[in-house]
Structure formats: structure tokens, C-alpha cells
Design a protein around this motif. Structure first.
Motif, PDB file in Angstrom:
ATOM      1  N   LEU A  86      61.334  63.337  46.679  1.00 57.27           N
ATOM      2  CA  LEU A  86      60.485  62.958  45.553  1.00 57.27           C
ATOM      3  C   LEU A  86      60.607  61.463  45.337  1.00 57.27           C
ATOM      4  CD1 LEU A  86      61.121  65.630  42.765  1.00 57.27           C
ATOM      5  CD2 LEU A  86      59.279  65.532  44.421  1.00 57.27           C
ATOM      6  N   ALA A  87      59.487  60.825  44.993  1.00 55.53           N
ATOM      7  CA  ALA A  87      59.481  59.396  44.683  1.00 55.53           C
ATOM      8  C   ALA A  87      58.508  59.165  43.528  1.00 55.53           C
ATOM      9  CB  ALA A  87      59.063  58.587  45.908  1.00 55.53           C
ATOM     10  N   PRO A  88      58.694  58.091  42.787  1.00 51.51           N
ATOM     11  CA  PRO A  88      57.795  57.818  41.658  1.00 51.51           C
ATOM     12  C   PRO A  88      56.410  57.316  42.073  1.00 51.51           C
ATOM     13  CG  PRO A  88      59.459  56.113  41.848  1.00 51.51           C
ATOM     14  CD  PRO A  88      59.806  57.159  42.857  1.00 51.51           C
ATOM     15  N   SER A  89      56.201  57.110  43.360  1.00 52.26           N
ATOM     16  CA  SER A  89      54.928  56.620  43.878  1.00 52.26           C
ATOM     17  C   SER A  89      54.587  57.380  45.155  1.00 52.26           C
ATOM     18  CB  SER A  89      55.049  55.124  44.187  1.00 52.26           C
ATOM     19  OG  SER A  89      54.003  54.701  45.029  1.00 52.26           O
ATOM     20  N   PRO A  90      53.285  57.604  45.441  1.00 54.33           N
ATOM     21  CA  PRO A  90      52.924  58.273  46.695  1.00 54.33           C
ATOM     22  C   PRO A  90      53.181  57.403  47.927  1.00 54.33           C
ATOM     23  CG  PRO A  90      50.950  57.624  45.516  1.00 54.33           C
ATOM     24  CD  PRO A  90      52.108  57.314  44.612  1.00 54.33           C
ATOM     25  N   THR A  91      53.347  56.097  47.706  1.00 52.98           N
ATOM     26  CA  THR A  91      53.641  55.164  48.803  1.00 52.98           C
ATOM     27  C   THR A  91      54.865  54.323  48.419  1.00 52.98           C
ATOM     28  OG1 THR A  91      52.065  53.589  47.879  1.00 52.98           O
ATOM     29  CG2 THR A  91      51.261  55.046  49.634  1.00 52.98           C
ATOM     30  N   PRO A  92      56.042  54.951  48.424  1.00 52.26           N
ATOM     31  CA  PRO A  92      57.236  54.228  47.974  1.00 52.26           C
ATOM     32  C   PRO A  92      57.636  53.123  48.942  1.00 52.26           C
ATOM     33  CG  PRO A  92      57.847  56.337  48.907  1.00 52.26           C
ATOM     34  CD  PRO A  92      56.351  56.296  48.863  1.00 52.26           C
ATOM     35  N   GLY A  93      58.191  52.053  48.384  1.00 51.04           N
ATOM     36  CA  GLY A  93      58.702  50.966  49.208  1.00 51.04           C
ATOM     37  C   GLY A  93      60.037  51.353  49.829  1.00 51.04           C
ATOM     38  N   GLU A 159      57.855  61.708  52.615  1.00 47.75           N
ATOM     39  CA  GLU A 159      58.874  61.906  53.639  1.00 47.75           C
ATOM     40  C   GLU A 159      60.130  61.144  53.215  1.00 47.75           C
ATOM     41  OE1 GLU A 159      56.244  58.565  55.042  1.00 47.75           O
ATOM     42  OE2 GLU A 159      55.795  60.643  54.665  1.00 47.75           O
ATOM     43  N   LYS A 160      61.260  61.727  53.497  1.00 45.66           N
ATOM     44  CA  LYS A 160      62.550  61.136  53.106  1.00 45.66           C
ATOM     45  C   LYS A 160      62.821  59.837  53.866  1.00 45.66           C
ATOM     46  CE  LYS A 160      66.909  61.123  51.575  1.00 45.66           C
ATOM     47  NZ  LYS A 160      67.228  60.694  50.232  1.00 45.66           N
ATOM     48  N   PHE A 161      62.440  59.796  55.138  1.00 48.39           N
ATOM     49  CA  PHE A 161      62.737  58.642  55.985  1.00 48.39           C
ATOM     50  C   PHE A 161      61.436  57.971  56.429  1.00 48.39           C
ATOM     51  CE2 PHE A 161      66.131  61.771  56.577  1.00 48.39           C
ATOM     52  CZ  PHE A 161      67.221  61.020  56.156  1.00 48.39           C
ATOM     53  N   ASP A 162      61.346  56.658  56.251  1.00 50.59           N
ATOM     54  CA  ASP A 162      60.152  55.909  56.674  1.00 50.59           C
ATOM     55  C   ASP A 162      59.918  56.086  58.179  1.00 50.59           C
ATOM     56  OD1 ASP A 162      59.495  54.862  54.184  1.00 50.59           O
ATOM     57  OD2 ASP A 162      60.832  53.145  54.422  1.00 50.59           O
ATOM     58  N   GLY A 163      58.658  56.190  58.561  1.00 55.70           N
ATOM     59  CA  GLY A 163      58.301  56.310  59.971  1.00 55.70           C
ATOM     60  C   GLY A 163      58.503  57.704  60.541  1.00 55.70           C
ATOM     61  N   ARG A 164      58.761  58.680  59.690  1.00 53.47           N
ATOM     62  CA  ARG A 164      59.011  60.053  60.152  1.00 53.47           C
ATOM     63  C   ARG A 164      58.014  61.054  59.578  1.00 53.47           C
ATOM     64  NH1 ARG A 164      61.751  58.323  64.094  1.00 53.47           N
ATOM     65  NH2 ARG A 164      63.964  57.954  63.864  1.00 53.47           N
ATOM     66  N   ALA A 165      56.789  60.607  59.309  1.00 52.86           N
ATOM     67  CA  ALA A 165      55.760  61.499  58.772  1.00 52.86           C
ATOM     68  C   ALA A 165      55.332  62.506  59.834  1.00 52.86           C
ATOM     69  CB  ALA A 165      54.557  60.690  58.307  1.00 52.86           C
ATOM     70  N   SER A 166      55.013  63.718  59.398  1.00 53.75           N
ATOM     71  CA  SER A 166      54.493  64.733  60.311  1.00 53.75           C
ATOM     72  C   SER A 166      53.094  64.337  60.749  1.00 53.75           C
ATOM     73  CB  SER A 166      54.464  66.101  59.630  1.00 53.75           C
ATOM     74  OG  SER A 166      55.773  66.543  59.372  1.00 53.75           O
ATOM     75  N   ARG A 167      52.737  64.739  61.970  1.00 52.40           N
ATOM     76  CA  ARG A 167      51.437  64.411  62.556  1.00 52.40           C
ATOM     77  C   ARG A 167      50.850  65.674  63.176  1.00 52.40           C
ATOM     78  NH1 ARG A 167      51.093  59.010  62.528  1.00 52.40           N
ATOM     79  NH2 ARG A 167      49.581  58.709  64.164  1.00 52.40           N
ATOM     80  N   TYR A 168      49.524  65.679  63.374  1.00 48.51           N
ATOM     81  CA  TYR A 168      48.869  66.825  64.012  1.00 48.51           C
ATOM     82  C   TYR A 168      47.832  66.344  65.019  1.00 48.51           C
ATOM     83  CZ  TYR A 168      44.826  66.187  60.900  1.00 48.51           C
ATOM     84  OH  TYR A 168      43.732  65.685  60.250  1.00 48.51           O
ATOM     85  N   SER A 169      47.524  67.241  65.979  1.00 49.62           N
ATOM     86  CA  SER A 169      46.584  66.877  67.035  1.00 49.62           C
ATOM     87  C   SER A 169      45.846  68.103  67.546  1.00 49.62           C
ATOM     88  CB  SER A 169      47.338  66.221  68.192  1.00 49.62           C
ATOM     89  OG  SER A 169      46.459  65.975  69.271  1.00 49.62           O
ATOM     90  N   ARG A 170      44.557  67.919  67.840  1.00 49.17           N
ATOM     91  CA  ARG A 170      43.755  68.941  68.504  1.00 49.17           C
ATOM     92  C   ARG A 170      43.582  68.593  69.971  1.00 49.17           C
ATOM     93  NH1 ARG A 170      38.972  69.846  64.148  1.00 49.17           N
ATOM     94  NH2 ARG A 170      38.518  71.779  65.222  1.00 49.17           N
ATOM     95  N   GLY A 171      43.936  67.393  70.339  1.00 45.38           N
ATOM     96  CA  GLY A 171      43.807  66.921  71.724  1.00 45.38           C
ATOM     97  C   GLY A 171      44.892  65.899  71.985  1.00 45.38           C
TER      98      GLY A 171
END
Length: 193
Positions: A86-93, A159-171
Motif C-alpha cells: 500500500l502507498a499513499p499515491s498510485p505512483t509512489p516515489g 508493487e512493493k519493489f520498483d521495476g517488478r510490475a506484472s506484465r501480460y502478453s498475447r504474442g
């Protein structure tokens, strides 16, 4: 009853409360989600609203593939959402305090290491990639411990750690699993001292 036995029997129940006195309890009062994950659907269900001394609040996040074909999802630590906070902003520093959301799925993977009663958490840097079949869904439980929150207010799941967002792909094109999940959390009060 002997005097020592009586004193011991009287002091032990009070000593058991010593870590609880003055602890603030919280309640999740509202959840809201905004997403544009076509062909995926994301939902949240509040399983336990109150973060009390006895137990954490709990959310269930469900990701569903609404497409006619499988979609690959790549996550870090725990599949499919990763390690969340949880963070107070959707795009935490980088310096923003993030309150860890704990998940039973952390215990079933060798990619997340939780130490010292949850005070330290680390993630293996190797991504987990799996397919979510057409019309298939996956649900994960995340818990919020009240003693981890600094205060009530509006929080976002990130995400708890920067640069570790989940990603998805159809190709071959990988896209970030972008959503904005907002929680309103009220302070319920403190256990009387």
C-alpha cells in the motif's frame, strides 16, 4: 491459594496484553478499481474488513482472462500479481513508504523470502511466466496488518519493489498489468490503556 501463585496468575494475563495496549485498529471502508486491461478482468473482494490486534484485514484479487485464447502473465515473486504493498499515491516515489501486503502465496514459492516475522522481505529477480487460459481466473489473498499502517486514509495497491510490475502478453509484445486499486481505511480506535 499461595500469595506467589496468586500474583503469577494475576500478572500473566496482563503481560499477554502488553504488546496490544495502545495499538490502533483499522477498517477498510471502501474499495475502488480502475482498469483498462482488455482482454483481462480484475476484481477485488473484501474478505475481512477489520485489521485488528487479533487478525489482519484481507482482500481477494481475481484476474480473469476474458479472451478466446491463452494470455501469458509474467510476475516477480508470486504469480500473477507479484509482491504488493500500500502507498499513499498510485505512483509512489522511490523514497515513499510502502506498507507490505502479505499473501499466503509468498509461502508457497521459493521466489519470496520473508524473515523476522515479516519485517524483512526480498524477491528473487527471476520472473515467473505462466499462461492463463481462456475464461480461466486466478485468485490470490492479500493481508494487511494493522500495526504496519502509519494511519488511516486513502491508499493504493502498488508493487512493493520498483521495476517488478506484472506484465501480460498475447504474442511477443509485453504490456504492464495496469490497474488502480484504491482503498479507504479508517482508524477504528485504540485498545484502551
Amino acid at each position: 491459594m499461595k500469595r506467589r501463585t496468586f500474583i503469577t496468575a494475576s500478572v500473566l494475563p496482563i503481560a499477554g496484553l502488553s504488546g496490544c495496549l495502545g495499538d490502533t485498529e483499522y477498517q477498510i471502508t471502501n474499495t475502488a478499481i480502475e482498469t483498462s486491461l482488455d482482454p483481462l478482468s480484475l476484481s477485488v473482494r473484501l474478505a475481512v474488513a477489520d485489521a485488528t490486534i487479533e487478525r489482519p484485514a484481507a482482500l481477494r484479487l481475481t484476474l480473469e482472462n476474458t479472451a478466446d485464447e491463452p494470455i501469458r502473465i509474467r510476475s516477480y515473486g508470486s504469480w500473477p500479481f507479484g509482491v504488493l504493498a500500500l502507498a499513499p499515491s498510485p505512483t509512489p516515489g522511490e523514497d515513499t513508504r510502502r506498507t507490505t501486503l502479505f499473501s499466503p502465496s509468498y509461502e508457497t514459492t521459493d521466489r519470496v523470502e520473508v524473515n523476522r516475522g515479516g519485517s524483512s522481505l526480498s524477491v528473487d529477480g527471476t520472473p515467473i511466466t505462466r499462461s492463463l487460459d481462456a475464461d480461466e481466473s486466478v485468485t490470490r489473498r492479500y493481508e494487511l496488518r494493522g500495526d504496519d499502517l502509519p494511519n488511516g486514509g486513502m491508499y493504493y495497491i502498488v508493487e512493493k519493489f520498483d521495476g517488478r510490475a506484472s506484465r501480460y502478453s498475447r504474442g511477443d509484445d509485453w504490456r504492464t498489468l495496469e490497474y488502480q486499486l484504491r482503498l479507504s481505511i479508517d482508524e477504528k480506535g485504540q485498545f484502551p490503556i
